[in-house]
Design an enzyme around this catalytic site. Structure first.
Site, PDB file in Angstrom:
ATOM      1  CG  HIS A  76      23.459 -20.994 -17.795  1.00 11.69           C
ATOM      2  ND1 HIS A  76      24.548 -20.330 -17.093  1.00 11.69           N
ATOM      3  CD2 HIS A  76      22.475 -20.314 -17.529  1.00 11.69           C
ATOM      4  CE1 HIS A  76      24.211 -19.249 -16.494  1.00 11.69           C
ATOM      5  NE2 HIS A  76      23.010 -19.057 -16.775  1.00 11.69           N
ATOM      6  CD  GLN A  85      18.614 -19.697 -17.050  1.00 13.93           C
ATOM      7  OE1 GLN A  85      19.221 -20.535 -16.117  1.00 13.93           O
ATOM      8  NE2 GLN A  85      18.821 -18.462 -17.006  1.00 13.93           N
ATOM      9  CG  ASP A  88      20.607 -15.357 -14.310  1.00 13.88           C
ATOM     10  OD1 ASP A  88      20.502 -16.366 -13.264  1.00 13.88           O
ATOM     11  OD2 ASP A  88      20.684 -16.085 -15.343  1.00 13.88           O
ATOM     12  CG  HIS A 143      19.584 -35.599  31.600  1.00 17.45           C
ATOM     13  ND1 HIS A 143      20.463 -36.457  31.553  1.00 17.45           N
ATOM     14  CD2 HIS A 143      19.434 -34.731  30.471  1.00 17.45           C
ATOM     15  CE1 HIS A 143      21.071 -36.205  30.310  1.00 17.45           C
ATOM     16  NE2 HIS A 143      20.421 -35.304  29.670  1.00 17.45           N
ATOM     17  CD  GLU A 181      18.894 -22.604 -11.247  1.00 18.45           C
ATOM     18  OE1 GLU A 181      19.895 -22.320 -10.657  1.00 18.45           O
ATOM     19  OE2 GLU A 181      18.803 -23.296 -12.332  1.00 18.45           O
ATOM     20  CG  HIS A 182      16.216 -19.921 -12.955  1.00 17.90           C
ATOM     21  ND1 HIS A 182      17.113 -20.771 -13.371  1.00 17.90           N
ATOM     22  CD2 HIS A 182      16.784 -18.862 -12.408  1.00 17.90           C
ATOM     23  CE1 HIS A 182      18.352 -20.256 -12.864  1.00 17.90           C
ATOM     24  NE2 HIS A 182      18.031 -19.007 -12.294  1.00 17.90           N
TER      25      HIS A 182
END
Length: 427
Positions: free
Chosen positions: A258, A255, A356, A415, A322-323
């Site tokens: 990235h 990661q 992934d 109504h 996230e992960h």
């Protein structure tokens, strides 16, 4: 990576802070580009593509001839790998289909819910430091399963004015209807407003840098939905003495590579493991082609020791990764009690890389703590639920008075009248 031992809970927020700019630092730029694209359409897209991507384009649309040429250049072995991943992703997302939900709430009153595809969706595919053709799979496959009519893909061009061959091949394989050479803020703005060339969409999907994330959030002000705020990638691993240090280090680095604004964290009940992982990272990082990016991300990252798993779980839920990788003897404790995570990877033989690419789950996930309130992309992301109801004469007689009383109490006479007129005709 910085080592931290037994941090006080009051310091968790600062320790777990993401290495991202604040929205205020970015918003002015995003607003300026949005306003320009809204006013000048394609001319604005060409201008910002030249400025940010360093290429002067003649056309924004990728032709079918370009796609075919690019597809022919993708190695057959890679094509087979992409097709294998596509099959797994299709299997997992097809299983998420649900049947119509129908119920009689009161005798004569039938209510049901059906899902309909979002007709026009826009897919943003990053193509800067790494052309993420895998993200095409993650977005276009469920869009097709859901039945979306128009699937528009935007990805930034390289210096030659082209999109990566792998992205174009995967787009063609997955049924993308139009591909455009445009990235960054201007791509999100184009799909938000529509231009002479790029169609407006109803919902925008896909990860990106901090500027793209803020742009997506701004798009919602103009009535365009988004999947989630998905910014720089992040990973948290929880591990004890049963974990293998080399595996943990490899996951953290997967990661970190990235980008410089990515963040990885190890939370462990073992000081020895922390030391071993630190040493492994120092060794493994040396051989990475993206060493500079990974090194910058590692500088933003932490190795945190805590005394027990209960403290670890509290910290992880606070961070909302996230992960989330679980490599502990009692993995069920984390699996059963994790509340905030985008996607969970369990055991020594489940690298985050599997999600992934090819296990079948979706890798478009909420970052920056948004997993406290957002889900990752799934089949439902490409649909909306419509409710239906049909009331018979018997049904309106059964619930009519209830409606009248409630409408009158709220002071909404029209109504009430809509029901009263019908009841009079039936009595």
């Amino acid at each position: 990576m910085k080592k931290i031992y037994n941090p006080d809970k009051k310091d968790w927020s600062e320790i777990l802070k993401r290495p991202t700019q604040t929205v205020e630092n970015i918003e002015a730029t995003v607003n300026e580009i949005f306003n320009d694209v809204q006013r000048r359409g394609d001319k604005s897209i060409f201008k910002y593509t030249a400025f940010f991507d360093g290429v002067n384009l003649e056309d924004l649309l990728v032709t079918s001839e370009e796609i075919n040429r690019a597809s022919n250049l993708v190695p057959q072995e890679l094509k087979i790998a992409i097709q294998t991943a596509k099959g797994n992703i299709e299997t997992f997302h097809s299983a998420q289909k649900t049947e119509r939900v129908s119920v009689t709430t009161t005798k004569g009153v039938q209510c049901w819910q059906e899902k309909r595809p979002i007709q026009k969706v826009g897919l943003y595919i990053p193509g800067g430091t790494a052309p993420l053709f895998s993200t095409v799979l993650m977005l276009a496959v469920p869009a097709n399963i859901a039945g979306c009519n128009e699937i528009v893909l935007c990805s930034p061009p390289n210096k030659e004015g082209k999109i990566a061959n792998e992205i174009l091949y995967t787009a063609q394989l997955c049924g993308v209807t139009k591909v455009f050479k445009v990235g960054g803020i201007q791509a999100i703005a184009a799909m938000t407003f529509g231009t002479e060339t790029i169609p407006q969409v109803y919902k925008i999907f896909g990860p990106g840098n901090q500027y793209v994330t803020v742009a997506k959030q701004l798009a919602t002000k103009y009535g365009v939905a988004i999947d989630m705020p998905a910014g720089p990638s992040e990973l948290l691993v929880v591990a004890d003495d049963t974990a293998k240090a080399s595996y943990v280090a490899s996951d953290l680095l997967s990661q970190a590579e990235h980008g410089a604004d990515s963040q990885v964290i190890l939370v462990s009940t073992s000081k020895q493991l922390i030391d071993d992982v630190s040493s492994e990272i120092e060794q493994q990082i040396k051989s990475l082609p993206r060493l500079d990016l990974a090194q910058k991300a590692i500088e933003n990252s932490k190795l945190i020791y805590v005394e027990n798993h209960a403290i670890a779980l509290d910290m992880i839920n606070e961070y909302a990764p996230e992960h989330f990788i679980v490599c502990t003897e009692n993995e069920d404790f984390y699996v059963d009690n994790i509340a905030n995570a985008g996607s969970v990877f369990i055991g020594n033989y489940t690298p985050e890389s599997a999600g992934d690419y090819a296990s079948g789950t979706n890798h478009t996930l909420p970052t920056n703590g948004f997993s406290k309130s957002y889900s990752g992309v799934n089949l439902d992301s490409f649909t909306k639920s419509i409710t239906f109801q049909k009331i018979s004469k018997e049904g309106i007689l059964n619930i009519g008075n209830t409606i009248e009383l409630m409408a009158e109490a709220e002071g909404l006479q029209a109504h009430k009248n809509a029901v009263t007129l019908r009841l009079k005709d039936l009595q």
